[in-house]
Design a protein around this motif. Structure first.
Motif, PDB file in Angstrom:
ATOM      1  N   TRP A  31       0.835  -1.212   0.000  1.00 24.40           N
ATOM      2  CA  TRP A  31       0.000   0.000   0.000  1.00 24.40           C
ATOM      3  C   TRP A  31       0.860   1.249   0.000  1.00 24.40           C
ATOM      4  O   TRP A  31       0.569   2.224  -0.704  1.00 24.40           O
ATOM      5  N   TRP A  32       1.951   1.256   0.780  1.00 24.14           N
ATOM      6  CA  TRP A  32       2.814   2.430   0.851  1.00 24.14           C
ATOM      7  C   TRP A  32       3.460   2.708  -0.497  1.00 24.14           C
ATOM      8  O   TRP A  32       3.538   3.865  -0.932  1.00 24.14           O
ATOM      9  N   ALA A  33       3.932   1.659  -1.185  1.00 25.10           N
ATOM     10  CA  ALA A  33       4.584   1.857  -2.474  1.00 25.10           C
ATOM     11  C   ALA A  33       3.607   2.434  -3.498  1.00 25.10           C
ATOM     12  O   ALA A  33       3.942   3.383  -4.231  1.00 25.10           O
ATOM     13  N   ILE A  34       2.392   1.880  -3.554  1.00 22.32           N
ATOM     14  CA  ILE A  34       1.417   2.358  -4.533  1.00 22.32           C
ATOM     15  C   ILE A  34       0.945   3.765  -4.192  1.00 22.32           C
ATOM     16  O   ILE A  34       0.850   4.637  -5.066  1.00 22.32           O
ATOM     17  N   SER A  35       0.631   4.021  -2.916  1.00 21.55           N
ATOM     18  CA  SER A  35       0.166   5.355  -2.517  1.00 21.55           C
ATOM     19  C   SER A  35       1.269   6.401  -2.685  1.00 21.55           C
ATOM     20  O   SER A  35       0.997   7.527  -3.109  1.00 21.55           O
ATOM     21  N   SER A  36       2.514   6.048  -2.381  1.00 23.29           N
ATOM     22  CA  SER A  36       3.610   7.010  -2.535  1.00 23.29           C
ATOM     23  C   SER A  36       3.877   7.324  -3.999  1.00 23.29           C
ATOM     24  O   SER A  36       4.302   8.441  -4.337  1.00 23.29           O
ATOM     25  N   SER A  37       3.637   6.340  -4.883  1.00 23.39           N
ATOM     26  CA  SER A  37       3.849   6.600  -6.307  1.00 23.39           C
ATOM     27  C   SER A  37       2.846   7.615  -6.853  1.00 23.39           C
ATOM     28  O   SER A  37       3.081   8.203  -7.918  1.00 23.39           O
ATOM     29  N   LEU A  38       1.744   7.817  -6.140  1.00 19.40           N
ATOM     30  CA  LEU A  38       0.721   8.779  -6.566  1.00 19.40           C
ATOM     31  C   LEU A  38       0.889  10.143  -5.910  1.00 19.40           C
ATOM     32  O   LEU A  38       0.077  11.043  -6.129  1.00 19.40           O
ATOM     33  N   LYS A  39       1.935  10.308  -5.104  1.00 18.60           N
ATOM     34  CA  LYS A  39       2.201  11.580  -4.442  1.00 18.60           C
ATOM     35  C   LYS A  39       3.184  12.412  -5.259  1.00 18.60           C
ATOM     36  O   LYS A  39       3.968  11.851  -6.034  1.00 18.60           O
ATOM     37  N   PRO A  40       3.187  13.736  -5.086  1.00 19.33           N
ATOM     38  CA  PRO A  40       4.240  14.540  -5.707  1.00 19.33           C
ATOM     39  C   PRO A  40       5.609  14.074  -5.237  1.00 19.33           C
ATOM     40  O   PRO A  40       5.775  13.643  -4.097  1.00 19.33           O
ATOM     41  N   ALA A  41       6.599  14.146  -6.122  1.00 19.10           N
ATOM     42  CA  ALA A  41       7.917  13.598  -5.821  1.00 19.10           C
ATOM     43  C   ALA A  41       8.515  14.191  -4.556  1.00 19.10           C
ATOM     44  O   ALA A  41       9.099  13.479  -3.734  1.00 19.10           O
ATOM     45  N   ASN A  42       8.358  15.479  -4.350  1.00 18.20           N
ATOM     46  CA  ASN A  42       8.942  16.121  -3.163  1.00 18.20           C
ATOM     47  C   ASN A  42       8.289  15.627  -1.880  1.00 18.20           C
ATOM     48  O   ASN A  42       8.951  15.524  -0.837  1.00 18.20           O
ATOM     49  N   ASP A  43       6.997  15.296  -1.923  1.00 17.52           N
ATOM     50  CA  ASP A  43       6.300  14.827  -0.725  1.00 17.52           C
ATOM     51  C   ASP A  43       6.785  13.447  -0.288  1.00 17.52           C
ATOM     52  O   ASP A  43       6.696  13.106   0.890  1.00 17.52           O
ATOM     53  N   ILE A  44       7.289  12.650  -1.230  1.00 17.46           N
ATOM     54  CA  ILE A  44       7.775  11.316  -0.869  1.00 17.46           C
ATOM     55  C   ILE A  44       8.950  11.411   0.085  1.00 17.46           C
ATOM     56  O   ILE A  44       9.066  10.634   1.036  1.00 17.46           O
ATOM     57  N   VAL A  45       9.821  12.371  -0.151  1.00 18.98           N
ATOM     58  CA  VAL A  45      10.998  12.542   0.702  1.00 18.98           C
ATOM     59  C   VAL A  45      10.667  13.380   1.930  1.00 18.98           C
ATOM     60  O   VAL A  45      11.125  13.093   3.048  1.00 18.98           O
ATOM     61  N   ARG A  46       9.834  14.416   1.755  1.00 20.39           N
ATOM     62  CA  ARG A  46       9.544  15.329   2.866  1.00 20.39           C
ATOM     63  C   ARG A  46       8.671  14.670   3.932  1.00 20.39           C
ATOM     64  O   ARG A  46       8.913  14.825   5.134  1.00 20.39           O
ATOM     65  N   SER A  47       7.650  13.933   3.521  1.00 25.36           N
ATOM     66  CA  SER A  47       6.764  13.270   4.482  1.00 25.36           C
ATOM     67  C   SER A  47       6.401  11.894   3.935  1.00 25.36           C
ATOM     68  O   SER A  47       5.313  11.705   3.375  1.00 25.36           O
ATOM     69  N   PRO A  48       7.305  10.919   4.075  1.00 26.35           N
ATOM     70  CA  PRO A  48       7.100   9.608   3.428  1.00 26.35           C
ATOM     71  C   PRO A  48       5.927   8.814   3.972  1.00 26.35           C
ATOM     72  O   PRO A  48       5.370   7.983   3.265  1.00 26.35           O
ATOM     73  N   LEU A  49       5.532   9.026   5.243  1.00 27.75           N
ATOM     74  CA  LEU A  49       4.469   8.219   5.845  1.00 27.75           C
ATOM     75  C   LEU A  49       3.096   8.860   5.755  1.00 27.75           C
ATOM     76  O   LEU A  49       2.105   8.222   6.096  1.00 27.75           O
ATOM     77  N   SER A  50       3.029  10.091   5.337  1.00 30.96           N
ATOM     78  CA  SER A  50       1.725  10.755   5.246  1.00 30.96           C
ATOM     79  C   SER A  50       1.091  10.484   3.893  1.00 30.96           C
ATOM     80  O   SER A  50       1.771  10.176   2.918  1.00 30.96           O
ATOM     81  N   PHE A  51      -0.236  10.603   3.866  1.00 29.53           N
ATOM     82  CA  PHE A  51      -0.960  10.370   2.624  1.00 29.53           C
ATOM     83  C   PHE A  51      -2.186  11.263   2.613  1.00 29.53           C
ATOM     84  O   PHE A  51      -3.015  11.228   3.536  1.00 29.53           O
ATOM     85  N   SER A  52      -2.293  12.072   1.559  1.00 30.45           N
ATOM     86  CA  SER A  52      -3.426  12.976   1.415  1.00 30.45           C
ATOM     87  C   SER A  52      -4.094  12.723   0.069  1.00 30.45           C
ATOM     88  O   SER A  52      -3.453  12.908  -0.982  1.00 30.45           O
ATOM     89  N   PRO A  53      -5.362  12.293   0.071  1.00 29.69           N
ATOM     90  CA  PRO A  53      -6.043  12.037  -1.210  1.00 29.69           C
ATOM     91  C   PRO A  53      -6.095  13.254  -2.114  1.00 29.69           C
ATOM     92  O   PRO A  53      -6.152  13.130  -3.334  1.00 29.69           O
ATOM     93  N   GLY A  54      -6.071  14.440  -1.504  1.00 28.19           N
ATOM     94  CA  GLY A  54      -6.154  15.648  -2.314  1.00 28.19           C
ATOM     95  C   GLY A  54      -4.916  15.929  -3.139  1.00 28.19           C
ATOM     96  O   GLY A  54      -4.958  16.736  -4.079  1.00 28.19           O
ATOM     97  N   SER A  55      -3.806  15.287  -2.806  1.00 27.08           N
ATOM     98  CA  SER A  55      -2.548  15.544  -3.530  1.00 27.08           C
ATOM     99  C   SER A  55      -2.215  14.459  -4.549  1.00 27.08           C
ATOM    100  O   SER A  55      -1.086  14.394  -5.036  1.00 27.08           O
ATOM    101  N   LEU A  56      -3.177  13.593  -4.856  1.00 27.05           N
ATOM    102  CA  LEU A  56      -2.905  12.509  -5.794  1.00 27.05           C
ATOM    103  C   LEU A  56      -2.563  13.058  -7.180  1.00 27.05           C
ATOM    104  O   LEU A  56      -3.204  13.983  -7.672  1.00 27.05           O
ATOM    105  N   THR A  57      -1.550  12.461  -7.783  1.00 26.37           N
ATOM    106  CA  THR A  57      -1.116  12.893  -9.112  1.00 26.37           C
ATOM    107  C   THR A  57      -0.506  11.711  -9.865  1.00 26.37           C
ATOM    108  O   THR A  57       0.002  10.770  -9.251  1.00 26.37           O
ATOM    109  N   LEU A  58      -0.577  11.778 -11.179  1.00 28.31           N
ATOM    110  CA  LEU A  58       0.019  10.751 -12.034  1.00 28.31           C
ATOM    111  C   LEU A  58       1.320  11.234 -12.678  1.00 28.31           C
ATOM    112  O   LEU A  58       1.809  10.618 -13.634  1.00 28.31           O
ATOM    113  N   ASP A  59       1.881  12.306 -12.143  1.00 25.99           N
ATOM    114  CA  ASP A  59       3.098  12.870 -12.738  1.00 25.99           C
ATOM    115  C   ASP A  59       4.253  11.875 -12.714  1.00 25.99           C
ATOM    116  O   ASP A  59       5.051  11.816 -13.656  1.00 25.99           O
TER     117      ASP A  59
END
Length: 287
Positions: A31-59
């Motif tokens: 779940w973490w790998a899939i959810s993190s892949s949908l986050k902005p790249a900077n958010d993966i490093v800045r807050s790796p354990l957080s998840f916000s549906p509003g920030s989902l992206t396919l970039d």
């Protein structure tokens, strides 16, 4: 007359708690790998354990598909899995049937030599195989990816042990009815060992799909690279194709590629898990 009643022992609540905890432990990384892949790249490093549906992206997925030929890797892997898996599933059961049900001179010696090959590490075989492929002119070809290892000792051993449990009386009955050996195998043996074949199929597909060492040695042509080889070069392609690509960009695209590569194997296991478990347990419980 007194009859004994047999009832299955019901699991205790603590067992459910332990199983639920184990399920979370194994599912969370996926779940973490899939959810993190949908986050902005900077958010993966800045807050790796957080998840916000509003920030989902396919970039991450768009950038990854631009940097690496993932589609080519998928198609090559699909071709290798289909052809190599078919060879394994057709020939290894026949070899296992011969070792299990036929008596011929040197049978035990041949089977012993076959078992000895299981002790050889894969790395020991790479150089001889590569030299053989070079002499045949098969380097950077699909033949080099498909033929080596298509008939492997483990699959023959698996089928031999599974077929050995089939009663000889069934085979004799087929011979009395005038059936040939191939017909006996197809009409009598295969239906009986179907769980074992299903388990071998799942293991074969997963082994071929995840194979990296031999494909990275056998081919260096990008048009023949399998999915695992493509994934191994992703970080290099990201930093080489994009000026100023940072650590977070690499991580975002790696997670996107890993998530896509995970889905086929995960789907295969979910759909065939019942057959896989039955095949693993086949022969362990005598009725």
């Amino acid at each position: 007359m007194r009859h004994k009643s047999y009832s299955q022992t019901r699991p205790s609540p603590w067992q459910y708690v332990v199983l639920a905890g184990l399920a979370v432990l194994f599912v969370y990384p996926i779940w973490w790998a899939i959810s993190s892949s949908l986050k902005p790249a900077n958010d993966i490093v800045r807050s790796p354990l957080s998840f916000s549906p509003g920030s989902l992206t396919l970039d991450n997925y768009r950038a990854m598909l631009d940097d690496v030929p993932l589609g080519t890797g998928f198609l090559n892997t699909l071709l290798v899995v289909a052809v190599k898996g078919t060879l394994t599933m057709c020939l290894c059961p026949l070899a296992g049937y011969a070792f299990a049900k036929y008596r011929f001179p040197g049978r035990n010696l041949l089977f012993g030599i076959l078992m000895l090959t299981l002790m050889l590490p894969t790395l020991v075989l790479i150089i001889p195989l590569l030299l053989q492929m070079s002499q045949l002119g098969w380097v950077n070809t699909y033949q080099a990816l498909i033929l080596p290892g298509s008939i492997d000792a483990f699959s023959i051993f698996w089928m031999r042990q599974t077929i050995a449990a089939v009663p000889d009386e069934l085979l004799d009955a087929g011979r009395v009815d005038g059936a040939g050996e191939l017909r006996i195998f197809a009409r009598i043996v295969v239906p009986v060992i179907r769980p074992g074949i299903a388990a071998l199929g799942v293991l074969t597909v997963m082994n071929i799909y995840n194979d990296f060492v031999w494909p990275v040695v056998a081919v260096n042509d990008e048009s023949h690279q399998t999915l695992q080889v493509v994934l191994s070069t992703l970080a290099q392609n990201v930093t080489g194709n994009r000026i100023g690509a940072d650590f977070s960009t690499v991580w975002g695209e790696l997670l996107a590629a890993g998530s896509l590569a995970l889905l086929p194997v995960l789907l295969l296991f979910v759909l065939l898990q019942r057959h896989f478990i039955n095949g693993i347990l086949a022969g362990s419980v005598k009725g």
